[in-house]
Design a protein around this motif. Structure first.
Motif, short mmCIF file in Angstrom:
data_model
loop_
_atom_site.label_atom_id
_atom_site.label_comp_id
_atom_site.label_asym_id
_atom_site.label_seq_id
_atom_site.Cartn_x
_atom_site.Cartn_y
_atom_site.Cartn_z
N UNK A 17 46.95 34.49 35.29
CA UNK A 17 46.87 35.93 34.96
C UNK A 17 46.90 36.31 33.66
N UNK A 18 46.05 37.26 33.22
CA UNK A 18 46.02 37.79 31.93
C UNK A 18 46.12 39.37 31.85
N UNK A 19 46.93 39.67 30.86
CA UNK A 19 46.76 41.20 30.78
C UNK A 19 46.11 41.63 29.20
N UNK A 20 45.02 41.85 29.36
CA UNK A 20 44.46 42.12 27.85
C UNK A 20 44.37 40.77 27.49
N UNK A 21 44.70 40.26 26.23
CA UNK A 21 44.38 39.05 25.52
C UNK A 21 45.85 38.19 25.66
N UNK A 53 43.57 40.54 34.48
CA UNK A 53 42.50 39.55 34.77
C UNK A 53 43.07 38.17 35.49
N UNK A 54 41.96 37.80 36.40
CA UNK A 54 42.50 36.85 37.38
C UNK A 54 41.53 35.52 36.97
N UNK A 55 41.90 34.61 36.95
CA UNK A 55 41.12 33.21 36.83
C UNK A 55 41.58 32.33 37.91
N UNK A 56 40.67 32.01 38.89
CA UNK A 56 41.05 31.27 40.06
C UNK A 56 39.80 30.20 40.17
N UNK A 57 40.61 28.98 40.82
CA UNK A 57 39.42 27.97 41.06
C UNK A 57 39.48 27.72 42.58
N UNK A 64 36.12 34.42 37.49
CA UNK A 64 36.96 35.27 36.82
C UNK A 64 36.92 36.80 37.12
N UNK A 65 38.09 37.38 37.48
CA UNK A 65 37.77 38.88 38.11
C UNK A 65 38.87 39.43 37.78
N UNK A 66 38.90 40.86 37.98
CA UNK A 66 39.91 41.80 37.47
C UNK A 66 40.54 42.42 38.82
N UNK A 67 41.95 42.39 38.61
CA UNK A 67 42.56 42.79 39.88
C UNK A 67 43.44 44.02 39.67
N UNK A 68 43.46 44.84 40.67
CA UNK A 68 44.49 46.17 40.30
C UNK A 68 45.58 46.02 41.28
N UNK A 69 46.75 46.16 40.53
CA UNK A 69 48.03 45.89 41.20
C UNK A 69 48.48 47.04 42.31
N UNK A 70 48.32 46.94 43.52
CA UNK A 70 48.50 47.91 44.43
C UNK A 70 49.83 47.71 45.04
N UNK A 71 50.56 46.58 45.08
CA UNK A 71 51.76 46.31 45.54
C UNK A 71 52.79 45.52 44.73
N UNK A 72 54.01 45.60 44.63
CA UNK A 72 54.93 44.84 43.57
C UNK A 72 56.19 44.60 44.79
N UNK A 73 56.30 43.31 44.92
CA UNK A 73 57.69 42.89 45.80
C UNK A 73 58.55 42.22 44.57
N UNK A 74 59.57 41.62 45.17
CA UNK A 74 60.67 40.75 44.25
C UNK A 74 60.05 39.62 43.59
#
Length: 122
Positions: A17-21, A53-57, A64-74
């Motif tokens: 995961x990346x946030x900006x650079x 930014x999401x980097x998944x294999x 490489x995709x972007x993801x919007x945080x819709x839920x936060x858990x512990x």
């Protein structure tokens, strides 16, 4: 409110995961679907509506995709994917059609809001 529109595969896959650079680290998914994923991030701070930014294999191919945080858990975050590459859809559809490599498939809700089905929340 849950935004799940598609079947989810419970499986731990490596994801960066990346946030900006800024590289936030290497984590694992708890589940993935055509339109989102839950990522086990530990105690990192994220806010609802953060875009990361999401980097998944998958199958040796990088997505490489972007993801919007819709839920936060512990211990993690739920993401709705934005601007998803069609190759990702094909790869996940293949995994789900076989019940996934070592994973467990769970059905999503019977009806779903079209804006989430298209990978756009807001």
């Amino acid at each position: 409110m849950q935004h799940r529109c598609f079947t989810r595969l419970k499986n731990a896959l490596p994801v960066e995961l990346y946030h900006g650079d800024t590289h936030l680290g290497r984590f694992a998914t708890r589940d993935i679907s055509l339109d989102g994923m839950f990522v086990e991030t530990g105690d990192l701070d994220f806010f609802k509506n953060d875009v990361i930014q999401v980097d998944l294999m998958l199958f040796g191919e990088r997505y490489l995709m972007r993801g919007l945080v819709v839920r936060r858990e512990t211990h993690g975050i739920g993401l709705v994917l934005i601007d998803v590459n069609p190759r990702y859809y094909k790869a996940v559809t293949h995994i789900l059609s076989e019940d996934g490599p070592g994973g467990r498939v769970e059905a999503g809700p019977p009806a779903c809001d079209q804006k989430y089905a298209m990978g756009r929340a807001g």
